[in-house]
Design a protein around this motif. Structure first.
Motif, PDB file in Angstrom:
ATOM      1  N   ARG A 107      11.655  39.245  31.610  1.00  0.00           N
ATOM      2  CA  ARG A 107      12.084  38.084  32.406  1.00  0.00           C
ATOM      3  C   ARG A 107      11.300  37.971  33.700  1.00  0.00           C
ATOM      4  N   GLY A 108       9.984  38.193  33.614  1.00  0.00           N
ATOM      5  CA  GLY A 108       9.129  38.026  34.778  1.00  0.00           C
ATOM      6  C   GLY A 108       9.161  39.185  35.755  1.00  0.00           C
ATOM      7  N   GLN A 109       9.868  40.248  35.496  1.00  0.00           N
ATOM      8  CA  GLN A 109       9.929  41.392  36.391  1.00  0.00           C
ATOM      9  C   GLN A 109       9.485  42.651  35.653  1.00  0.00           C
ATOM     10  N   THR A 110       9.045  43.630  36.450  1.00  0.00           N
ATOM     11  CA  THR A 110       8.616  44.904  35.886  1.00  0.00           C
ATOM     12  C   THR A 110       9.251  46.034  36.689  1.00  0.00           C
ATOM     13  N   TRP A 111       9.875  46.984  35.979  1.00  0.00           N
ATOM     14  CA  TRP A 111      10.453  48.169  36.617  1.00  0.00           C
ATOM     15  C   TRP A 111       9.657  49.388  36.172  1.00  0.00           C
ATOM     16  N   ARG A 112       9.378  50.268  37.119  1.00  0.00           N
ATOM     17  CA  ARG A 112       8.613  51.474  36.803  1.00  0.00           C
ATOM     18  C   ARG A 112       9.345  52.689  37.374  1.00  0.00           C
ATOM     19  N   TRP A 113       9.314  53.773  36.598  1.00  0.00           N
ATOM     20  CA  TRP A 113       9.918  55.024  37.035  1.00  0.00           C
ATOM     21  C   TRP A 113       8.947  56.178  36.774  1.00  0.00           C
ATOM     22  N   ILE A 114       9.020  57.167  37.606  1.00  0.00           N
ATOM     23  CA  ILE A 114       8.289  58.423  37.393  1.00  0.00           C
ATOM     24  C   ILE A 114       9.331  59.541  37.410  1.00  0.00           C
ATOM     25  N   GLY A 120      15.158  71.295  30.454  1.00  0.00           N
ATOM     26  CA  GLY A 120      15.219  70.833  31.828  1.00  0.00           C
ATOM     27  C   GLY A 120      15.545  69.364  31.921  1.00  0.00           C
ATOM     28  N   ARG A 121      15.653  68.904  33.158  1.00  0.00           N
ATOM     29  CA  ARG A 121      16.036  67.526  33.444  1.00  0.00           C
ATOM     30  C   ARG A 121      14.801  66.733  33.845  1.00  0.00           C
ATOM     31  N   LEU A 122      14.795  65.460  33.468  1.00  0.00           N
ATOM     32  CA  LEU A 122      13.797  64.518  33.948  1.00  0.00           C
ATOM     33  C   LEU A 122      14.456  63.702  35.058  1.00  0.00           C
ATOM     34  N   THR A 123      14.085  63.984  36.288  1.00  0.00           N
ATOM     35  CA  THR A 123      14.689  63.328  37.452  1.00  0.00           C
ATOM     36  C   THR A 123      13.902  62.074  37.770  1.00  0.00           C
ATOM     37  N   GLY A 124      14.549  60.906  37.768  1.00  0.00           N
ATOM     38  CA  GLY A 124      13.854  59.634  37.904  1.00  0.00           C
ATOM     39  C   GLY A 124      13.719  59.177  39.344  1.00  0.00           C
ATOM     40  N   TYR A 125      12.489  58.748  39.674  1.00  0.00           N
ATOM     41  CA  TYR A 125      12.177  58.116  40.961  1.00  0.00           C
ATOM     42  C   TYR A 125      11.496  56.797  40.678  1.00  0.00           C
ATOM     43  N   VAL A 126      11.599  55.865  41.653  1.00  0.00           N
ATOM     44  CA  VAL A 126      10.895  54.592  41.529  1.00  0.00           C
ATOM     45  C   VAL A 126       9.406  54.867  41.663  1.00  0.00           C
ATOM     46  N   ASP A 127       8.628  54.458  40.669  1.00  0.00           N
ATOM     47  CA  ASP A 127       7.196  54.716  40.687  1.00  0.00           C
ATOM     48  C   ASP A 127       6.509  53.768  41.662  1.00  0.00           C
ATOM     49  N   GLY A 128       5.492  54.283  42.372  1.00  0.00           N
ATOM     50  CA  GLY A 128       4.734  53.484  43.320  1.00  0.00           C
ATOM     51  C   GLY A 128       5.261  53.558  44.731  1.00  0.00           C
ATOM     52  N   VAL A 129       6.410  54.196  44.941  1.00  0.00           N
ATOM     53  CA  VAL A 129       6.984  54.347  46.275  1.00  0.00           C
ATOM     54  C   VAL A 129       6.623  55.746  46.796  1.00  0.00           C
ATOM     55  N   PRO A 130       6.114  55.855  48.038  1.00  0.00           N
ATOM     56  CA  PRO A 130       5.774  57.187  48.570  1.00  0.00           C
ATOM     57  C   PRO A 130       6.994  58.111  48.546  1.00  0.00           C
ATOM     58  N   ILE A 131       6.745  59.354  48.137  1.00  0.00           N
ATOM     59  CA  ILE A 131       7.811  60.340  48.022  1.00  0.00           C
ATOM     60  C   ILE A 131       7.870  61.156  49.296  1.00  0.00           C
ATOM     61  N   THR A 132       9.011  61.104  49.974  1.00  0.00           N
ATOM     62  CA  THR A 132       9.251  61.907  51.176  1.00  0.00           C
ATOM     63  C   THR A 132      10.492  62.760  50.929  1.00  0.00           C
ATOM     64  N   HIS A 133      10.805  63.609  51.917  1.00  0.00           N
ATOM     65  CA  HIS A 133      11.980  64.457  51.771  1.00  0.00           C
ATOM     66  C   HIS A 133      13.272  63.654  51.731  1.00  0.00           C
ATOM     67  N   GLY A 134      13.247  62.441  52.151  1.00  0.00           N
ATOM     68  CA  GLY A 134      14.461  61.633  52.131  1.00  0.00           C
ATOM     69  C   GLY A 134      14.534  60.661  50.970  1.00  0.00           C
ATOM     70  N   THR A 135      13.516  60.670  50.130  1.00  0.00           N
ATOM     71  CA  THR A 135      13.512  59.726  49.012  1.00  0.00           C
ATOM     72  C   THR A 135      14.614  60.090  48.016  1.00  0.00           C
ATOM     73  N   LYS A 136      15.376  59.096  47.645  1.00  0.00           N
ATOM     74  CA  LYS A 136      16.491  59.327  46.719  1.00  0.00           C
ATOM     75  C   LYS A 136      16.051  59.057  45.270  1.00  0.00           C
TER      76      LYS A 136
END
Length: 665
Positions: free
Chosen positions: A139-146, A168-184
């Protein structure tokens, strides 16, 4: 005759075709009722689309328990949604058939790689560990996860081979967003990764750095689905989404570093899962399969059997076969069935084409018509030659052979036949001469056998005659009722009467007529036990029930039965051990059990020992007494059967138990 054969073949072919069409329908229905077939019904257009990029399929299940490896594997394998890749990897991208399960996209599959490298806590660089990258475009949008691989504290597991693996677990983060110690992390992104302890190549050593199979299960949160569920009108929710075929999903498994992906779902050459179009392989030329949703006007799929190269056929034979009258041949062949799924019912209509039967039969008739014509001509010529040269002589030989058959049923020898006029150098003449020689030899053998049988019968007459006279004298000397010898002399007299004048002992025993009378079995066995020493059986213990047990039996014949069994038990018992004689009874029958302690009888011999001539000493040539000739137990079974009872042997308690059963009066 030819027309009759063609009509019959057409009728048989029509029946076979109807039966084959019914089997085809049953095969199709069975496949569609399986979760793999229901997956194809719920995704009717998936078969005609490319596998790259992947698009979610609707599962025949409401949801997947993605936290349990075994349940996930069973679900995707049973549903048949896995796309197979050339490198051995596979992937299933699907949604559940129930929107209220959360509106998630599930990804489950496997790939082969070396040992997994986990992401260490606090490390902001995901590139040093194995990770999964997922993207969804709709629908015109794209979601990415790492999602990096993180080993749990209890992550070690033991695989089927016994070698330790990883979990083990695959812990999902939004792809393309800088990862810092506060990133959820993405809260609703859930994923698991399991690696087997054994190598993908079974011949490799699990301790080495070999490629091992890894299985993953991921649940992707789709905000558009969830918004429709929790904010819209639930009564108007359409599921599956009408634009499901426009949702594009891509998954990559990345190794540590910046190299090429270990697995990419956009790889070319993938094999798609089972689709409705694959059912066309089950259809014969001319057959048509239509599938539609119940109540709908348009077909989900229309499949037609592929045409094959037609074999050449004569026009006149083709027209003749079409016009042959066969009952029910013009009736349309149409089979219907209904398939129930979680999202509704589907109707199947399978139409047959009897014209293929005509074409096949005409093609076969064309191929063999010339051969059949030549063969019929050759048969006619051969029949004329055979009739003049052979049939007449065969008829004469048959009539003369029939006279031999009649002579065989008469009391005399074989009749002699004259085949001098049938002799010759051909096969029939040799056969006639051979038949005459054979009959002569058979006649000589038959006469010798008759002479031998008569000699044996005369011998038994002579033996019986020589025994009867002194036996009658002994009975006169021991005629008193209280004389112990009188009973055994009467038994001897009965045995002589049984064998006297018979051609063989087995025939004598089988033709004996017993005189049945009421008999107190308890008193009878007490008498046998008291006089056991007289027949050479020592230390016989009788367990009496203490009450009369009446049966119908021949006293002397029953005593012969018990004596034969006691002698066998005495011969095979452990020296010094007792023989137990026990009487049990109920309302219907009495059971006599004779138990000794000794070597068991082989299971294969428990029934065979009652056959005439079967003995443990048969191979040694020891025939010094009747027990070693295999006659005693044969006599026992024969007499028990004539008294309406049975005898059987079984192994028990370190020895053997013989059980005699007689119906009670």
């Amino acid at each position: 005759m030819a027309l009759g054969v063609l009509i019959e073949e057409k009728q048989l072919a029509h029946r076979h075709y109807q039966a084959g069409l019914q089997k085809t329908k049953e095969q199709i229905v069975a496949r569609l009722r399986h979760p793999t077939g229901q997956l194809a019904l719920l995704n009717p257009r998936a078969g005609g689309e490319a596998t790259v990029p992947l698009k979610p399929l609707v599962l025949p299940f409401s949801a997947i328990d993605f936290d349990d490896k075994t349940k996930v594997q069973q679900a995707v394998e049973m549903a048949g949604c896995l796309v197979q890749y050339r490198d051995g990897a596979n992937l299933c991208v699907a949604v559940g058939n129930n929107p209220f399960a959360g509106g998630f996209i599930y990804l489950a599959g496997s790939f082969a790689s070396g040992a997994l490298v986990p992401h260490l806590p606090g490390d902001l660089d995901f590139g040093s560990a194995h990770r999964v990258r997922v993207s969804v475009a709709m629908r015109g949008q794209t979601w990415r996860w790492i999602a990096p691989f993180e080993t749990l504290a209890e992550g070690a597991n033991v695989g089927p081979s016994g070698a330790p693996g990883h979990r083990g677990r695959l812990t999902g983060y939004v792809d393309g967003v800088p990862i810092t110690h506060g990133t959820k992390t993405v809260r609703d992104f859930r994923g698991w990764l399991w690696q087997d302890g054994r190598c993908a190549d079974d011949s490799a050593d699990p301790a080495s750095d070999c490629a091992k199979r890894s299985f993953f299960s991921i649940r992707l949160p789709v905000e558009v689905f969830r918004d429709a569920l929790f904010q819209g009108d639930r009564a108007r929710i359409v599921w599956p989404p009408p634009d499901l075929a426009q949702i594009l999903v891509r998954l990559q498994v990345l190794a540590p570093g910046e190299g090429a992906p270990l697995f990419d779902s956009d790889s070319q050459g993938a094999e798609p899962p089972f689709a409705l179009a694959d059912l066309g392989e089950l259809l014969l030329p001319g057959e048509r399969l239509r599938i539609r949703r119940q109540g709908a006007t348009d077909d989900l799929a229309t499949l037609v059997g592929r045409a094959t190269d037609e074999a050449p056929r004569a026009r006149w034979l083709d027209g003749l076969v079409r016009r042959l009258p066969v009952e029910g041949y013009d009736a349309p062949l149409e089979l219907r069935e209904s398939i129930a799924t979680s999202l509704g019912r589907y109707e199947l209509q399978l139409s047959g084409d009897v014209r293929s039967v005509n074409r096949t039969l005409a093609a076969v008739a064309t191929r063999v018509s010339g051969f059949v014509g030549a063969m019929l001509a050759a048969v006619l010529v051969a029949w004329l030659l055979i009739e003049l040269r052979i049939i007449r002589r065969i008829t004469l030989l048959t009539k003369r052979a029939a006279s031999v058959s009649k002579g065989m049923r008469s009391a005399g020898g074989l009749p002699r036949i004259d085949v001098a006029d049938l002799r010759g150098s051909d096969e029939l003449g040799v056969l006639a001469q051979g038949l005459q020689d054979l009959l002569q030899r058979v006649d000589e053998d038959l006469r010798r056998e008759q002479i031998r049988a008569q000699q044996e019968k005369d011998q038994w007459h002579a033996v019986g005659h020589e025994i009867v006279s002194p036996l009658q004298s002994l009975l006169a000397l021991h005629g008193a009722a209280d004389d112990p010898s009188h009973r055994y002399l009467r038994r001897m007299q009965q045995a002589v009467q049984v064998l006297y004048g018979q051609a063989s002992p087995s025939e004598a025993f089988e033709s004996t007529t017993l005189q049945l009378a009421p008999l107190d079995l308890d008193a009878f066995l007490g008498h046998v036990a008291a006089n056991a020493d007289a027949v050479g059986v020592r230390d016989l213990r009788y367990a009496s029930p203490g009450a009369p047990v009446n049966v119908r039996a021949d006293e002397f014949s029953l005593e012969d039965v018990v004596t034969h069994v006691l002698r066998n038990a005495d011969r095979h018992r452990v020296p010094g051990s007792p023989i137990t004689l026990r009487l049990n009874f109920d309302a219907r029958e009495a059971r006599v059990e004779i138990h000794n302690e000794g070597a068991p009888i082989a299971d294969a011999m428990l029934e065979k020992i009652f056959e005439y001539g079967v003995s443990e000493h048969a191979d040694e040539g020891d025939e010094t007494d009747e027990g070693h000739r295999g006659q005693g137990l044969f006599v026992a079974r024969t007499y028990m059967a004539k008294m309406g009872g049975t005898i059987a042997a079984r192994n028990a308690d370190g020895g053997v138990v013989f059980t005699l059963r007689l119906p009670r009066v």
